[in-house]
Write a protein that holds these residues in place. Structure first.
Motif, PDB file in Angstrom:
ATOM      1  N   ARG A  21       0.857  -1.176   0.000  1.00 36.08           N
ATOM      2  CA  ARG A  21       0.000   0.000   0.000  1.00 36.08           C
ATOM      3  C   ARG A  21       0.893   1.226   0.000  1.00 36.08           C
ATOM      4  O   ARG A  21       1.888   1.299   0.719  1.00 36.08           O
ATOM      5  N   GLY A  22       0.531   2.192  -0.820  1.00 33.76           N
ATOM      6  CA  GLY A  22       1.178   3.491  -0.812  1.00 33.76           C
ATOM      7  C   GLY A  22       0.097   4.546  -0.841  1.00 33.76           C
ATOM      8  O   GLY A  22      -0.731   4.566  -1.762  1.00 33.76           O
ATOM      9  N   GLY A  23       0.023   5.390   0.187  1.00 32.81           N
ATOM     10  CA  GLY A  23      -1.056   6.369   0.258  1.00 32.81           C
ATOM     11  C   GLY A  23      -2.396   5.668   0.262  1.00 32.81           C
ATOM     12  O   GLY A  23      -2.605   4.709   1.021  1.00 32.81           O
ATOM     13  N   THR A  24      -3.315   6.094  -0.592  1.00 32.04           N
ATOM     14  CA  THR A  24      -4.647   5.493  -0.654  1.00 32.04           C
ATOM     15  C   THR A  24      -4.765   4.499  -1.804  1.00 32.04           C
ATOM     16  O   THR A  24      -5.868   4.159  -2.233  1.00 32.04           O
ATOM     17  N   SER A  25      -3.627   4.026  -2.310  1.00 34.21           N
ATOM     18  CA  SER A  25      -3.606   3.027  -3.374  1.00 34.21           C
ATOM     19  C   SER A  25      -2.830   1.800  -2.921  1.00 34.21           C
ATOM     20  O   SER A  25      -2.123   1.826  -1.909  1.00 34.21           O
ATOM     21  N   LYS A  26      -2.962   0.708  -3.660  1.00 34.94           N
ATOM     22  CA  LYS A  26      -2.083  -0.438  -3.458  1.00 34.94           C
ATOM     23  C   LYS A  26      -1.830  -1.107  -4.790  1.00 34.94           C
ATOM     24  O   LYS A  26      -2.623  -0.998  -5.733  1.00 34.94           O
ATOM     25  N   GLY A  27      -0.683  -1.788  -4.873  1.00 35.75           N
ATOM     26  CA  GLY A  27      -0.315  -2.400  -6.126  1.00 35.75           C
ATOM     27  C   GLY A  27       0.728  -3.471  -5.942  1.00 35.75           C
ATOM     28  O   GLY A  27       1.233  -3.703  -4.836  1.00 35.75           O
ATOM     29  N   VAL A  28       1.068  -4.135  -7.040  1.00 32.06           N
ATOM     30  CA  VAL A  28       2.069  -5.200  -7.033  1.00 32.06           C
ATOM     31  C   VAL A  28       3.389  -4.608  -7.510  1.00 32.06           C
ATOM     32  O   VAL A  28       3.467  -4.042  -8.607  1.00 32.06           O
ATOM     33  N   PHE A  29       4.426  -4.747  -6.677  1.00 31.74           N
ATOM     34  CA  PHE A  29       5.742  -4.179  -6.943  1.00 31.74           C
ATOM     35  C   PHE A  29       6.708  -5.278  -7.383  1.00 31.74           C
ATOM     36  O   PHE A  29       6.722  -6.373  -6.801  1.00 31.74           O
ATOM     37  N   PHE A  30       7.535  -4.958  -8.373  1.00 29.64           N
ATOM     38  CA  PHE A  30       8.526  -5.898  -8.881  1.00 29.64           C
ATOM     39  C   PHE A  30       9.885  -5.219  -8.995  1.00 29.64           C
ATOM     40  O   PHE A  30       9.971  -4.042  -9.351  1.00 29.64           O
ATOM     41  N   SER A  31      10.948  -5.973  -8.737  1.00 33.46           N
ATOM     42  CA  SER A  31      12.276  -5.557  -9.181  1.00 33.46           C
ATOM     43  C   SER A  31      12.401  -5.970 -10.638  1.00 33.46           C
ATOM     44  O   SER A  31      12.028  -7.099 -11.000  1.00 33.46           O
ATOM     45  N   LEU A  32      12.895  -5.086 -11.465  1.00 36.70           N
ATOM     46  CA  LEU A  32      13.000  -5.368 -12.888  1.00 36.70           C
ATOM     47  C   LEU A  32      13.734  -6.682 -13.150  1.00 36.70           C
ATOM     48  O   LEU A  32      13.321  -7.501 -13.976  1.00 36.70           O
ATOM     49  N   LYS A  33      14.819  -6.910 -12.405  1.00 35.78           N
ATOM     50  CA  LYS A  33      15.633  -8.106 -12.626  1.00 35.78           C
ATOM     51  C   LYS A  33      14.913  -9.393 -12.256  1.00 35.78           C
ATOM     52  O   LYS A  33      15.343 -10.487 -12.669  1.00 35.78           O
ATOM     53  N   ASP A  34      13.832  -9.311 -11.492  1.00 43.31           N
ATOM     54  CA  ASP A  34      13.083 -10.503 -11.089  1.00 43.31           C
ATOM     55  C   ASP A  34      12.010 -10.900 -12.094  1.00 43.31           C
ATOM     56  O   ASP A  34      11.434 -11.988 -11.991  1.00 43.31           O
ATOM     57  N   LEU A  35      11.709 -10.020 -13.032  1.00 48.20           N
ATOM     58  CA  LEU A  35      10.701 -10.341 -14.030  1.00 48.20           C
ATOM     59  C   LEU A  35      11.257 -11.352 -15.026  1.00 48.20           C
ATOM     60  O   LEU A  35      12.480 -11.435 -15.232  1.00 48.20           O
ATOM     61  N   PRO A  36      10.393 -12.148 -15.659  1.00 47.47           N
ATOM     62  CA  PRO A  36      10.869 -13.003 -16.751  1.00 47.47           C
ATOM     63  C   PRO A  36      11.628 -12.169 -17.777  1.00 47.47           C
ATOM     64  O   PRO A  36      11.309 -10.995 -18.003  1.00 47.47           O
ATOM     65  N   ILE A  37      12.647 -12.758 -18.397  1.00 51.11           N
ATOM     66  CA  ILE A  37      13.507 -12.026 -19.326  1.00 51.11           C
ATOM     67  C   ILE A  37      12.689 -11.245 -20.347  1.00 51.11           C
ATOM     68  O   ILE A  37      12.964 -10.064 -20.621  1.00 51.11           O
ATOM     69  N   LYS A  38      11.656 -11.861 -20.915  1.00 50.55           N
ATOM     70  CA  LYS A  38      10.865 -11.196 -21.953  1.00 50.55           C
ATOM     71  C   LYS A  38      10.077 -10.010 -21.417  1.00 50.55           C
ATOM     72  O   LYS A  38       9.630  -9.152 -22.195  1.00 50.55           O
ATOM     73  N   ALA A  39       9.883  -9.967 -20.094  1.00 51.10           N
ATOM     74  CA  ALA A  39       9.137  -8.860 -19.490  1.00 51.10           C
ATOM     75  C   ALA A  39      10.055  -7.774 -18.950  1.00 51.10           C
ATOM     76  O   ALA A  39       9.579  -6.774 -18.406  1.00 51.10           O
ATOM     77  N   GLN A  40      11.358  -7.938 -19.108  1.00 58.05           N
ATOM     78  CA  GLN A  40      12.288  -6.925 -18.628  1.00 58.05           C
ATOM     79  C   GLN A  40      12.444  -5.771 -19.609  1.00 58.05           C
ATOM     80  O   GLN A  40      13.157  -4.804 -19.325  1.00 58.05           O
ATOM     81  N   VAL A  41      11.768  -5.877 -20.731  1.00 59.49           N
ATOM     82  CA  VAL A  41      11.750  -4.782 -21.707  1.00 59.49           C
ATOM     83  C   VAL A  41      10.294  -4.438 -22.000  1.00 59.49           C
ATOM     84  O   VAL A  41       9.405  -5.293 -21.903  1.00 59.49           O
ATOM     85  N   PRO A  42      10.001  -3.175 -22.349  1.00 61.61           N
ATOM     86  CA  PRO A  42       8.616  -2.804 -22.669  1.00 61.61           C
ATOM     87  C   PRO A  42       8.112  -3.580 -23.878  1.00 61.61           C
ATOM     88  O   PRO A  42       8.887  -3.965 -24.751  1.00 61.61           O
ATOM     89  N   GLY A  43       6.807  -3.803 -23.895  1.00 63.46           N
ATOM     90  CA  GLY A  43       6.232  -4.464 -25.056  1.00 63.46           C
ATOM     91  C   GLY A  43       5.018  -5.297 -24.715  1.00 63.46           C
ATOM     92  O   GLY A  43       4.525  -5.289 -23.575  1.00 63.46           O
ATOM     93  N   ALA A  44       4.546  -6.023 -25.706  1.00 60.42           N
ATOM     94  CA  ALA A  44       3.304  -6.782 -25.576  1.00 60.42           C
ATOM     95  C   ALA A  44       3.399  -7.858 -24.508  1.00 60.42           C
ATOM     96  O   ALA A  44       2.429  -8.101 -23.774  1.00 60.42           O
ATOM     97  N   TYR A  45       4.566  -8.520 -24.392  1.00 64.23           N
ATOM     98  CA  TYR A  45       4.683  -9.596 -23.394  1.00 64.23           C
ATOM     99  C   TYR A  45       4.586  -9.026 -21.978  1.00 64.23           C
ATOM    100  O   TYR A  45       3.876  -9.578 -21.129  1.00 64.23           O
TER     101      TYR A  45
END
Length: 398
Positions: A21-45
């Motif tokens: 939670r941050g302020g009055t919102s909440k969300g899912v946080f990721f370290s970039l390096k922990d994402l699947p390789i294909k998701a470490q760059v912007p795009g459809a995947y």
């Protein structure tokens, strides 16, 4: 299914994640390096992965099969990495996930979740240890990658750990926590004027409504401010008064689309559907007594003005942090609709009433070469980790 039938579907992915939670919102946080390789760059995947994690698109608008909470405030994702910018600690990328559409909007920041970025960065080794005191306040320099802006987060530390518990109360959040002060540095649009038309007040032609006065500002987040009375409201409305009225929702979307064109954010109103996160629409009014959504009585004498804001097509239950920056900035500039609703004059701090209660925000603005500039906006929020570990998600098909 017979005993001889074999499963042909792949197992779920297991992605390290933190639910915050941050302020009055909440969300899912990721370290970039922990994402699947294909998701470490912007795009459809990447977009498909985040949509599936949050549980969108969902025609039932519940996000039951995902981490989202079925509101704009709880359908959010954050990707963080060590900063590639000079004199910054962490790069912060925010994705607003649509609920009923297969769409992730990368066009703006989330000011509320900004309050959680510093804490996540410290706890996940993204800030150099030499910059983190054992006790006291850690100053985390955040590069907001969506809008290319600097945010400074002042994160309390106790015995080398982020201090999350405390007695700071934030209307719109049920329980108290530790205070995190945020400074949004030079929050106006760096690539254009803070007032894109050059005017503090414009006339906007809205089909079905006629010409209405608006203040169009790029500060914190592109925002269209309207006088509440001009669209038939008092400024004391709660969510049900707007969100259960399809005609009202249609009107606000029409204002948003036409305002976006006038601000130069889109070329045609039809493009607004692919830019849901920005601009925001907010309506302002002079102070009145009202009862907040929690039952708390807000007295006119406690606030300088009233503000209600739309987010992702619905009235927000409190106030977006980025919109609060826009409110504080506009209030500091004499002649805007926000400033006039607050009584006019020069002011560096404004307290406004929103559906959940009140919020104070400060801004420092000055007129230089006939152009208004704001050096920073300041507000306090709170943040804490709700859950950490791994999120499970089926492999996206792109």
């Amino acid at each position: 299914m017979t005993s001889s039938t074999q499963l042909t579907f792949p197992p779920q992915l297991r992605v390290p994640a933190t639910y915050m939670r941050g302020g009055t919102s909440k969300g899912v946080f990721f370290s970039l390096k922990d994402l699947p390789i294909k998701a470490q760059v912007p795009g459809a995947y990447r977009d498909a992965l985040l949509l599936r994690i949050i549980g969108s698109p969902d025609p039932y608008a519940k996000q039951t099969d995902g981490m989202g909470g079925a509101t704009s405030s709880t359908s959010k994702t954050v990707i963080l990495s060590k900063s590639e910018q000079k004199n910054h600690d962490v790069d912060y990328l925010f994705g607003q996930v649509a609920i009923d559409k297969a769409f992730v909007d990368w066009s703006g920041n989330c000011g509320n979740l900004s309050a959680a970025v510093g804490a996540f960065a410290i706890s996940n080794g993204l800030v150099d240890s030499s910059r983190i005191p054992q006790n006291g306040i850690a100053t985390v320099r955040i590069w907001q990658a969506n809008i290319n802006k600097t945010i400074i987060a002042h994160v309390p530390m106790t015995q080398g750990q982020v201090q999350e518990t405390g007695d700071f109360e934030l209307d719109g959040v049920t329980f108290p926590a530790a205070e995190v002060q945020l400074e949004f540095m030079a929050p106006a649009d760096a690539e254009g004027a803070m007032f894109p038309t050059g005017n503090l007040v414009d006339e906007l032609a809205v089909p079905g409504l006629g010409n209405i006065k608006v203040t169009l500002i790029n500060a914190g987040i592109p925002t269209i401010f309207v006088d509440a009375a001009a669209i038939g409201y008092r400024g004391t409305e709660l969510q049900d008064a707007i969100n259960n009225d399809e005609k009202a929702l249609g009107l606000f979307e029409t204002i948003r689309a036409h305002g976006a064109v006038k601000m130069g954010l889109i070329k045609h109103i039809d493009e607004a559907q692919n830019r849901q996160h920005t601009p925001k629409v907010a309506f302002v009014a002079a102070p009145l007594d009202y009862q907040a959504s929690s039952g708390k009585r807000v007295k006119a004498t406690e606030v300088d003005l009233l503000v209600r804001a739309m987010s992702m097509g619905k009235l927000h239950h409190a106030m977006m942090g980025t919109a609060a920056v826009a409110i504080g900035t506009a209030a500091a500039i004499p002649g805007t609709l926000v400033n006039l609703a607050a009584g006019g004059g020069n002011r560096q701090v404004v307290t406004f009433g929103h559906p959940s209660g009140v919020l104070k925000v400060g801004a420092e603005a000055e007129l230089i070469d006939n152009q208004w500039q704001v050096t920073k906006a300041i507000m306090s929020r709170s943040a804490r980790v709700l859950m950490e570990g791994w999120v499970r998600v089926p492999e996206p098909i792109v």
